[in-house]
Design a protein around this motif. Sequence first.
Motif, short mmCIF file in Angstrom:
data_model
loop_
_atom_site.label_atom_id
_atom_site.label_comp_id
_atom_site.label_asym_id
_atom_site.label_seq_id
_atom_site.Cartn_x
_atom_site.Cartn_y
_atom_site.Cartn_z
N VAL A 213 34.05 26.42 63.17
CA VAL A 213 35.07 26.76 62.80
C VAL A 213 35.86 26.08 63.74
O VAL A 213 37.18 25.09 63.81
CB VAL A 213 35.10 28.48 62.16
CG1 VAL A 213 35.54 29.11 63.43
CG2 VAL A 213 36.96 28.27 61.68
N TYR A 216 36.11 22.71 63.37
CA TYR A 216 36.55 21.92 62.40
C TYR A 216 37.47 20.81 62.35
O TYR A 216 37.69 19.95 61.67
CB TYR A 216 36.79 23.51 61.30
CG TYR A 216 37.15 22.67 60.43
CD1 TYR A 216 36.39 22.25 59.16
CD2 TYR A 216 38.60 22.80 59.76
CE1 TYR A 216 36.16 21.76 57.78
CE2 TYR A 216 39.13 22.08 58.20
CZ TYR A 216 37.61 21.90 57.41
OH TYR A 216 38.23 21.82 56.05
N ARG A 220 35.41 18.31 61.00
CA ARG A 220 35.51 17.54 59.65
C ARG A 220 36.21 16.68 58.69
O ARG A 220 35.38 15.81 57.91
CB ARG A 220 37.26 18.28 59.20
CG ARG A 220 38.27 18.25 59.54
CD ARG A 220 39.32 18.79 58.77
NE ARG A 220 40.63 18.65 59.48
CZ ARG A 220 41.48 18.09 58.32
NH1 ARG A 220 42.33 19.11 57.21
NH2 ARG A 220 42.61 18.00 58.96
N THR A 228 32.51 21.03 58.04
CA THR A 228 32.37 21.46 56.99
C THR A 228 31.83 22.85 56.69
O THR A 228 30.59 23.28 56.75
CB THR A 228 32.97 21.08 55.71
OG1 THR A 228 31.75 20.54 54.96
CG2 THR A 228 33.65 19.45 55.96
N SER A 229 32.31 23.77 56.15
CA SER A 229 31.66 25.46 55.42
C SER A 229 30.65 24.76 53.82
O SER A 229 30.11 26.07 54.53
CB SER A 229 33.05 25.59 55.45
OG SER A 229 33.94 25.59 54.74
N TRP A 267 41.03 25.01 59.60
CA TRP A 267 40.17 25.28 58.31
C TRP A 267 41.22 26.48 57.23
O TRP A 267 40.87 26.58 55.93
CB TRP A 267 38.46 26.10 58.85
CG TRP A 267 37.46 26.44 57.76
CD1 TRP A 267 37.11 25.37 56.78
CD2 TRP A 267 37.22 27.19 56.98
NE1 TRP A 267 36.31 26.17 55.86
CE2 TRP A 267 36.42 27.54 55.98
CE3 TRP A 267 37.52 29.16 57.23
CZ2 TRP A 267 35.79 28.51 54.63
CZ3 TRP A 267 37.59 30.41 56.85
CH2 TRP A 267 35.84 29.40 55.42
N GLU A 270 42.94 24.69 55.01
CA GLU A 270 42.91 24.43 53.62
C GLU A 270 42.31 25.52 53.24
O GLU A 270 42.94 24.98 51.83
CB GLU A 270 41.20 23.77 53.75
CG GLU A 270 41.22 22.77 54.31
CD GLU A 270 41.71 21.34 54.35
OE1 GLU A 270 41.41 21.24 53.25
OE2 GLU A 270 42.40 20.65 55.41
#
Length: 467
Positions: A213, A216, A220, A228-229, A267, A270
């Motif tokens: 993270v 990220y 990303r 990304t997660s 993150w 988002e």
Amino acid sequence: MSTLYWIRRDFRLDDNPALFYALQQNCKHAVFITAYDTWRTHNHSGIQIDFIERHLNWFSDELTKLGIKVTVIECNTFDEQREKLTQFCRSIGASSVLANSEPELREKVRDTKLAQTINLTLYDADTILPYGSVLNKQSEMFKVFTPYKKAWLNVLKQQGFEQTYLAAIPPSNNEVTQQSQFAFNYEKQDSSKWPLAHEFMQHVLPRFLTDKVTDYANDRDFPAIKGTSGISPYLTIGAISPKRVIYDLISYYPHILEDMKAPIFTWLNELIWREFYRNLLLSFPNLNKLHDFQTKFKRFDWPDHHEKFNAWCNAQTGFPIVDAAMRQLKQTGWMHNRLRMIVASFLTKHLLVDWRLGEAFFMQHLIDGDLAANSGGWQWAAGTGCDAQPYFRIFNPITQSEKFDPDGSFIRKYLPELANVPLKYIHQPQTYLDSIGDKSYWPQLVDLKEARLQALDYYQKELNTDE
């Protein structure tokens, strides 16, 4: 008389108020109701329905351990859902139905009609902050994301968020002799490469929060990097609660709410976009009907570029980053977010194709297809939406490719016909392929400079009509 729990998009024990209160009322029955024709009309993808089916079977076993029997009622439409649910309540002697609410307009209309015949209680469970709790000074929904984000953060810091139902229903140790085997009568696509939500929460998300993270914000944008997660499919079907996600995020990073410039905040940003789009859907019902948020586009006459749209769908545009992205979508049921912006801009600007066609195509293939986020993203790309990029901002797919796939590794993965193209030519391979007589890849569908000028002229002409 008894209580019935209606499973919707909430395949989880964690943060599930409808299930929580159903258990308090000694609930013994739960129901999941299909709507095959409605799913098809709404373009729900086969991979998402398969994903839902897998989670329903897991969830059914968990409910069985809690003493709740799950019944699947097969229906084709929402009207049929109302009829069969009413009949089922009579058959088991249920006097009330508990469910978690759905913000989409058609679902709300169905529930309003249903509440006229049965005792239906609904709970909000798909956002971090309650719907309508983040408003501007006029007590209206924000129309620009940045002030919404600031207000959202202030509400979260001042009021917190409901944690009553987090871990309120611990997993039971009761054994289940037979696993559920529900199977939907739908055109499904295998989703088994995506683990079930409880496995994701145990293994994938903790690694992301500890190892990825912080990078990220940079990673990303590069589709060849797994930066990304991958949590969006789980949030979409309600297998993971967004409240659980932010609770865990704050647990790892207690000061995240204080610094919007910190890399890890990207993150969280988002997640706030998700809340923004879902509240827009509720506040402006016409968005549910795929109307343009900006009314000046109401009479916008999109050209009929059917052949160009088909070329885009079939990854035959001649622009490697676009075609590789479309292959990723069709092969895996997912597309990297940076690529979603690139291909959407290309379709609506360079090809001048109505964004609704692209929106529908995405929904038909995405495992994380969601009306609020998908339609919001497409309107953002087309310049017609709420806080959208202006119509004159047009992504150049070649420069985007050079910047975010610099060594061409993503392109080569999904376009094996370009595997041997030298790096110098990978983002524009036509000249090289022509020199060696290789016809395995498509020529460029449009001239980028000419298409860009054409788009600017067309938008200006259409938007000035009737003014």
